[in-house]
Scaffold this active site. Structure first.
Site, PDB file in Angstrom:
ATOM      1  N   THR A 350      43.044  30.245  43.472  1.00  0.00           N
ATOM      2  CA  THR A 350      43.434  30.225  44.874  1.00  0.00           C
ATOM      3  C   THR A 350      42.393  31.011  45.661  1.00  0.00           C
ATOM      4  OG1 THR A 350      45.786  30.209  44.273  1.00  0.00           O
ATOM      5  CG2 THR A 350      45.284  30.921  46.488  1.00  0.00           C
ATOM      6  N   GLY A 433      48.289  32.409  41.223  1.00  0.00           N
ATOM      7  CA  GLY A 433      49.398  31.574  40.778  1.00  0.00           C
ATOM      8  C   GLY A 433      50.684  32.358  40.606  1.00  0.00           C
TER       9      GLY A 433
END
Length: 528
Positions: A350, A433
């Site tokens: 991310t 995550g």
């Protein structure tokens, strides 16, 4: 104050504006946008677009985003849900009839319709000073002229070689000459540059309609996917009301479900009943309480969180003090719980971006394709890497996160915002995550309970509980590991660092900004 004879770095301090990202080129692009007259939202979208090129394993325009925004740093915190949905034809029974007992982690059935471009365009129209064309210009330049592969990017890229090799179009772009690029090598994404130009000219329609959408949908359907052009054309993000809790005098804001942000708030509510400041910050007692609060919070996540347009999520009950008291009573400070089900938590890739401008507009912005290189499916003509967020769905009939037509999956990416007395104090985020609720709580308690400065709080060693094992980073002291084992935890040394993070801290009295960026990534904070 840190010991200047030891490795590390100081937080970055400035007065006018500050940006912090996990990649130096993205931070620089954000600062250049701010200095050229753009505001915090312009800078955040610009940085996200750059990272969609230079961190292709972590994010992309084929992914999703969530944003928390405090205009002028005062008043209501706004939240925007830019996560995509399952195709209209995605009935759970369809997968069950074809022998699936879970959604795959790669391939077409892992793909939900990307929400990021719709979100970027909408947020710039509503809150930016410049348009999507200005925001995408640096990303187009890097995609076309090339960018240097950074060290952490190369580390992650190498782990995805098999996934990339399985898709001819992914392999052509991301395995040049059949190999993973090394740190220091130059890489280009010429097709993605062309796609970004189309979006730059046509805005949202350039992605969700016409030749770009046709390329993505055609590829997905050729692989057996259920996606349609109508699914892409119908994509639309939403302004939603944040969820929050109070912790030691600070208000902590998170995205509501379908986002997992609620998990961090439950953990904070549980931990608020313990005197953490009396404990050793990197000691077994502190880590044990954090782990146990996390196990309880994740149990609630997995039992209740889903898309609120499809299922009821008892948010008020989950955030109530009585619920926190009930959970806290299950924790034995001297012994690990044995009655909880196994936690199947996975890390993922991310990018998180924190920006505050001279008007104190505060943006907490997160963008992702979920797993490294998402689904591994790449548009043949567009170069778009499609996310694998659909792999989060379940197929069990009674599960709140069961896949359904047009439904959003439970989402792990969490922007955070801290306010106090009606003013923004800190846009922050920790990537990784399933790790993210742990990361948010660890960062916040490092600062609030243990008085660490922003960079110290990000640098501090971390643990993560998953698959019934506590994975400790190498920086966790040996006596803390021994103490956790004595409490009944199974321990292993983490093979990879836990997450990464950024933040910008606003000092209203001094008129200053303090930024920090996680050493577990390649990025930095910069201000002026």
């Amino acid at each position: 104050m840190r010991d200047f004879q030891l490795p590390g770095r100081s937080p970055v301090r400035a007065t006018e504006a500050m940006a912090a990202t996990s990649h130096p080129l993205a931070t620089l692009a954000a600062v250049e946008m701010l200095r050229s007259g753009g505001n915090a939202m312009d800078a955040a979208v610009c940085a996200a677009a750059v990272q969609a090129v230079v961190e292709p394993q972590s994010t992309g325009i084929g992914g999703d985003c969530f944003v928390l925004y405090c205009p002028n740093g005062q008043g209501e915190v706004l939240a925007f849900n830019g996560s995509g949905r399952a195709p209209a034809a995605a009935e759970a029974q369809w997968y069950l009839d074809r022998g699936h007992d879970e959604l795959p982690e790669s391939g077409p059935h892992a793909v939900t319709v990307p929400g990021a471009i719709d979100a970027w365009c909408r947020l710039l129209e509503d809150h930016g000073k410049k348009g999507i064309d200005a925001a995408l210009a640096p990303a187009i330049r890097y995609a076309e002229q090339g960018y240097v592969v950074q060290d952490r990017v190369a580390f992650d890229w190498a782990e995805s070689a098999a996934l990339l090799a399985a898709d001819e179009h992914a392999a052509r772009i991301f395995l040049p000459d059949g190999k993973v690029p090394l740190a220091g090598e130059l890489h280009r994404q010429l097709q993605l540059a062309d796609t970004l130009r189309i979006v730059s000219r046509r805005g949202r329609a350039g992605f969700y309609e016409g030749e770009v959408a046709d390329d993505m949908v055609s590829r997905l359907r050729a692989l057996g996917g259920l996606h349609s052009l109508e699914d892409f054309a119908a994509t639309k993000g939403d302004y939603v009301r944040p969820v929050g809790t109070s912790y030691r005098g600070y208000d902590i804001h998170q995205m509501p479900p379908n986002n997992q942000g609620l998990t961090a708030l439950i953990m904070l509510n549980v931990l608020s009943g313990f005197s953490l400041d009396s404990l050793e910050p990197n000691g077994a007692e502190r880590f044990h309480l954090e782990i146990e609060a996390g196990r309880l919070g994740y149990q609630d996540r997995d039992n209740f969180i889903g898309d609120q347009n499809h299922v009821h999520v008892p948010v008020e009950q989950l955030l109530s003090r009585s619920h926190a008291d009930q959970l806290r009573a299950e924790i034995d400070p001297a012994r690990a719980m044995t009655h909880l089900p196994r936690l199947e938590l996975q890390p993922s890739d991310t990018v998180y971006i924190s920006v505050v401008d001279r008007d104190r507009n505060a943006v907490s912005f997160i963008n992702s394709t979920f797993g490294s290189f998402g689904s591994g499916v790449v548009g043949p003509r567009t170069g778009v890497v499609l996310q694998n967020r659909g792999s989060s769905f379940r197929l069990a009939a009674d599960h709140p996160n069961r896949i359904a037509p047009g439904k959003r999956p439970m989402h792990t990416i969490m922007p955070g915002m801290v306010t106090a007395k009606g003013r923004a104090i800190m846009p922050f985020g920790v990537m990784g995550g399933g790790y993210q609720p742990f990361g948010h709580v660890h960062l916040l308690t490092n600062m609030i309970d243990f008085g660490m400065d922003p960079q110290e709080a990000l640098d501090a060693p971390r643990v993560f509980y998953r698959q019934n094992t506590v994975e400790a980073e190498r920086g966790v002291p040996a006596d803390a590991i021994a103490g956790l084992r004595e409490r009944g935890h199974q321990l292993s040394i983490a093979t990879e660092p836990h997450g990464g993070g950024q933040l910008v801290l606003i000092d209203w009295d001094k008129g200053t900004l303090t930024g920090a960026s996680d050493p577990r990534k390649d990025g930095c904070a910069l201000g002026y």
